[in-house]
Design a protein around this motif. Structure first.
Motif, PDB file in Angstrom:
ATOM      1  N   GLN A 196       0.819  -1.207   0.000  1.00  0.00           N
ATOM      2  CA  GLN A 196       0.000   0.000   0.000  1.00  0.00           C
ATOM      3  C   GLN A 196       0.858   1.264   0.000  1.00  0.00           C
ATOM      4  N   VAL A 197       1.946   1.233   0.749  1.00  0.00           N
ATOM      5  CA  VAL A 197       2.888   2.359   0.737  1.00  0.00           C
ATOM      6  C   VAL A 197       3.388   2.601  -0.681  1.00  0.00           C
ATOM      7  N   ASP A 198       3.770   1.518  -1.343  1.00  0.00           N
ATOM      8  CA  ASP A 198       4.288   1.642  -2.710  1.00  0.00           C
ATOM      9  C   ASP A 198       3.218   2.179  -3.668  1.00  0.00           C
ATOM     10  N   GLN A 199       1.960   1.767  -3.474  1.00  0.00           N
ATOM     11  CA  GLN A 199       0.874   2.255  -4.329  1.00  0.00           C
ATOM     12  C   GLN A 199       0.676   3.764  -4.144  1.00  0.00           C
ATOM     13  N   LEU A 200       0.679   4.220  -2.911  1.00  0.00           N
ATOM     14  CA  LEU A 200       0.485   5.647  -2.653  1.00  0.00           C
ATOM     15  C   LEU A 200       1.645   6.474  -3.204  1.00  0.00           C
ATOM     16  N   ALA A 201       2.860   5.952  -3.057  1.00  0.00           N
ATOM     17  CA  ALA A 201       4.018   6.656  -3.612  1.00  0.00           C
ATOM     18  C   ALA A 201       3.896   6.765  -5.126  1.00  0.00           C
ATOM     19  N   ALA A 202       3.413   5.683  -5.768  1.00  0.00           N
ATOM     20  CA  ALA A 202       3.246   5.700  -7.221  1.00  0.00           C
ATOM     21  C   ALA A 202       2.159   6.673  -7.652  1.00  0.00           C
ATOM     22  N   MET A 203       1.176   6.918  -6.795  1.00  0.00           N
ATOM     23  CA  MET A 203       0.126   7.902  -7.093  1.00  0.00           C
ATOM     24  C   MET A 203       0.641   9.333  -6.993  1.00  0.00           C
TER      25      MET A 203
END
Length: 342
Positions: free
Chosen positions: A163-170
């Motif tokens: 989830q951290v990685d998803q938010l960073a990608a956003m």
């Protein structure tokens, strides 16, 4: 006559003199024990303390003030038992679960940007985000970016690495996840998850390259020693931003009958946290209206604060944005420009 013996005991050094040399001159934050000394100062030292904290803020952060607005994407129905929070589904509070649609989210971002704010934080009352919530956040961020020039932050509870990685990608600029209080006091505030779980989320956020926003609420029954411990916990974390909230007791919550923190104690805490965190964005957040009032807002901004949340909070009313913005004009403190936050 025999002269009195010369004392070999070290002279007592005043904590404000220590702070002036250590923090103001060298930029080294106060230790936990030093913060406790500040918190124990008599009220007649408050004016000198606030002046020193203001000098520290001006030297190490500058005169700019960062303005932020927040919006609740998902309100109420949270499964956690944070004793201060009316959004918990476990308490008999008047807040009920509700979702905000994307057009309303975009409109809130537009209104926030019009106030001069550079940061817009999307908040959800959850233990952590599920797939539906992350999809809503992603759609909201895309829609906001298409119409509003503003940095986007999120506060969505505890995260997994994925989830951290998803938010960073956003492209989330900053992630807020408050520790809320000191490690030793935390079990008296929350029992459905641990302080360490929150800490681990913050560690992953930093490693992913997002800015870390982490603060808490003062006045939840903690001792002065635990308040000093909390300042030291935050200093160890080294967050980019620390929002300071003051408990606004909410009906139906376990902390609903606690007394509001006295204004002098709240202002001493603001100054103490500035002296512990000389280079950090220190933000006025919830509860300042009932704890400090209009006069306290001015004293806080002249006592170490260099960021404010404007408008309303998640479940409580704030000061009108115009009042805070007019105050900054009166104090000749410029609002930080968007390009200064990139």
């Amino acid at each position: 006559m025999t002269p009195p013996p010369i004392s070999t005991a070290p002279a007592t050094v005043d904590i404000l003199d220590q702070a002036r040399e250590q923090v103001l001159e060298r930029g080294v934050g106060l230790t936990e024990s030093q913060v406790l000394d500040v918190l124990r100062l008599d009220d007649d030292r408050l004016e000198d303390l606030l002046a020193l904290a203001h000098d520290v803020r001006m030297k190490w952060c500058g005169p700019e003030v960062e303005v932020e607005g927040i919006i609740s994407l998902k309100t109420g129905g949270c499964p956690e038992d944070c004793h201060f929070c009316s959004q918990s589904g476990l308490f008999q509070s008047p807040v009920r679960a509700a979702w905000l649609d994307i057009p309303s989210l975009v409109e809130a971002a537009k209104q926030t940007a019009k106030s001069g704010a550079t940061e817009f934080c999307i908040v959800a009352a959850v233990r952590g985000p599920d797939a539906r919530l992350l999809a809503q956040v992603a759609a909201g961020i895309e829609a906001i970016r298409n119409e509003v020039d503003i940095q986007i932050a999120c506060s969505l509870g505890m995260l997994t690495q994925e989830q951290v990685d998803q938010l960073a990608a956003m492209g989330v600029h900053r992630y807020n996840h408050n520790l809320e209080t000191s490690k030793s006091h935390f079990p008296n505030v929350v029992t459905t998850h641990s302080w360490e779980e929150r800490w681990n989320t913050l560690r992953m956020v930093r490693e992913a390259g997002m800015e870390v926003c982490c603060g808490g609420i003062l006045g939840m029954g903690e001792s002065l020693e635990q308040r000093a411990e909390f300042a030291a916990n935050l200093a160890e974390l080294e967050p980019d931003e620390v929002p300071l909230n003051f408990l606004n007791p909410r009906p139906g919550t376990p902390f609903g009958d606690l007394d509001v923190l006295p204004a002098s104690e709240a202002l001493k805490s603001v100054a103490a946290f500035r002296l512990a965190l000389p280079r950090t964005i220190l933000r006025f957040a919830g509860g300042r209206e009932i704890t400090l009032g209009d006069l306290g807002a001015k004293q806080g901004i002249l006592g170490g604060i260099n960021a404010v949340i404007v408008g309303n909070y998640l479940t409580t009313l704030g000061r009108p944005a115009e009042k805070d913005l007019d105050l900054l004009v009166d104090l000749q403190m410029p609002i930080k420009a968007l390009n200064d936050t990139l």
